[in-house]
Design a protein around this motif. Structure first.
Motif, short mmCIF file in Angstrom:
data_model
loop_
_atom_site.label_atom_id
_atom_site.label_comp_id
_atom_site.label_asym_id
_atom_site.label_seq_id
_atom_site.Cartn_x
_atom_site.Cartn_y
_atom_site.Cartn_z
N ASP A 24 -21.58 21.93 14.50
CA ASP A 24 -20.38 22.43 13.37
C ASP A 24 -19.44 20.78 13.49
OD1 ASP A 24 -19.14 22.77 15.62
OD2 ASP A 24 -19.23 25.27 16.09
N ARG A 40 -16.07 22.64 14.39
CA ARG A 40 -15.85 22.53 15.15
C ARG A 40 -14.85 20.95 16.31
NH1 ARG A 40 -17.03 28.28 18.11
NH2 ARG A 40 -19.20 27.35 17.65
N TYR A 56 -27.28 26.49 21.84
CA TYR A 56 -25.71 26.19 21.65
C TYR A 56 -25.04 26.76 23.54
CZ TYR A 56 -27.41 24.34 17.54
OH TYR A 56 -27.98 23.34 16.87
N THR A 75 -24.31 30.91 22.01
CA THR A 75 -25.40 30.97 20.35
C THR A 75 -26.90 30.41 20.60
OG1 THR A 75 -24.16 29.34 19.61
CG2 THR A 75 -22.95 30.95 19.54
N ALA A 108 -29.42 29.35 17.86
CA ALA A 108 -30.35 28.48 16.68
C ALA A 108 -30.90 29.75 15.67
CB ALA A 108 -30.09 27.59 16.28
N ARG A 109 -30.25 29.99 13.86
CA ARG A 109 -31.50 30.39 13.54
C ARG A 109 -31.99 29.36 11.99
NH1 ARG A 109 -33.57 35.23 16.30
NH2 ARG A 109 -31.66 36.38 16.89
N GLU A 130 -32.40 30.80 8.48
CA GLU A 130 -30.73 31.12 8.10
C GLU A 130 -29.92 30.12 8.43
OE1 GLU A 130 -30.64 34.91 10.43
OE2 GLU A 130 -32.74 35.11 9.30
N GLN A 131 -30.48 29.35 8.15
CA GLN A 131 -29.39 27.94 8.67
C GLN A 131 -28.04 28.54 9.35
OE1 GLN A 131 -28.48 25.94 4.86
NE2 GLN A 131 -31.03 24.52 5.12
N ARG A 132 -27.82 29.37 10.28
CA ARG A 132 -26.70 29.86 11.23
C ARG A 132 -27.14 29.97 12.29
NH1 ARG A 132 -26.83 35.67 12.00
NH2 ARG A 132 -28.98 36.21 11.58
N THR A 133 -25.36 30.50 12.95
CA THR A 133 -26.42 30.37 14.89
C THR A 133 -25.80 32.36 14.73
OG1 THR A 133 -24.30 30.08 14.98
CG2 THR A 133 -25.49 28.25 15.57
N GLU A 134 -26.33 32.95 16.06
CA GLU A 134 -26.29 33.74 16.33
C GLU A 134 -25.52 34.04 18.15
OE1 GLU A 134 -29.20 37.74 16.81
OE2 GLU A 134 -28.67 36.76 15.02
#
Length: 108
Positions: free
Chosen positions: A10, A12, A35, A48, A50-51, A54-58
């Motif tokens: 990301d 950050r 991560y 977190t 990786a998804r 869905e191009q996101r993290t959870e």
């Protein structure tokens, strides 16, 4: 150590070995990319998952008490508790390995 820096995870701010706040690394455990991110001024890593589809993290949770002989995993994702419990030993081991690497130059 099997971790890798999460350079493109990301945008950050990233920490360094000298300043681990915001430091991120990735590991693949149980077929999932996790991560780990240093928590400011605390002996724990936020985790977190990786998804990719869905191009996101959870959020998965945190590895806590890294400055003790009894670190632990705290899971905040109710649907991932069973998977996390099956892989807790490896998740914690990765965090401990990086914590030791980061804190090597900080003692004394």
């Amino acid at each position: 150590m099997s971790f890798e820096l999460a350079e493109n995870a990301d945008r950050r701010r990233r920490g360094s070995k000298d300043d681990p706040n915001g430091y991120r690394f990735a590991a693949v455990i149980g077929g999932r990319r996790l991560y780990y991110e240093a928590f400011p001024s605390q002996a724990r890593f936020r985790i977190t998952m990786a998804r990719a589809w869905e191009q996101r993290t959870e959020a998965l949770g945190s590895v806590i008490r890294l400055d003790t002989i009894a670190p632990g995993l705290r899971v905040c994702a109710p649907t991932e508790v069973e998977w996390a419990n099956q892989h807790a030993e490896k998740i914690i081991a990765e965090a401990v390995s990086v914590w030791k690497f980061l804190s090597r130059g900080c003692e004394g």
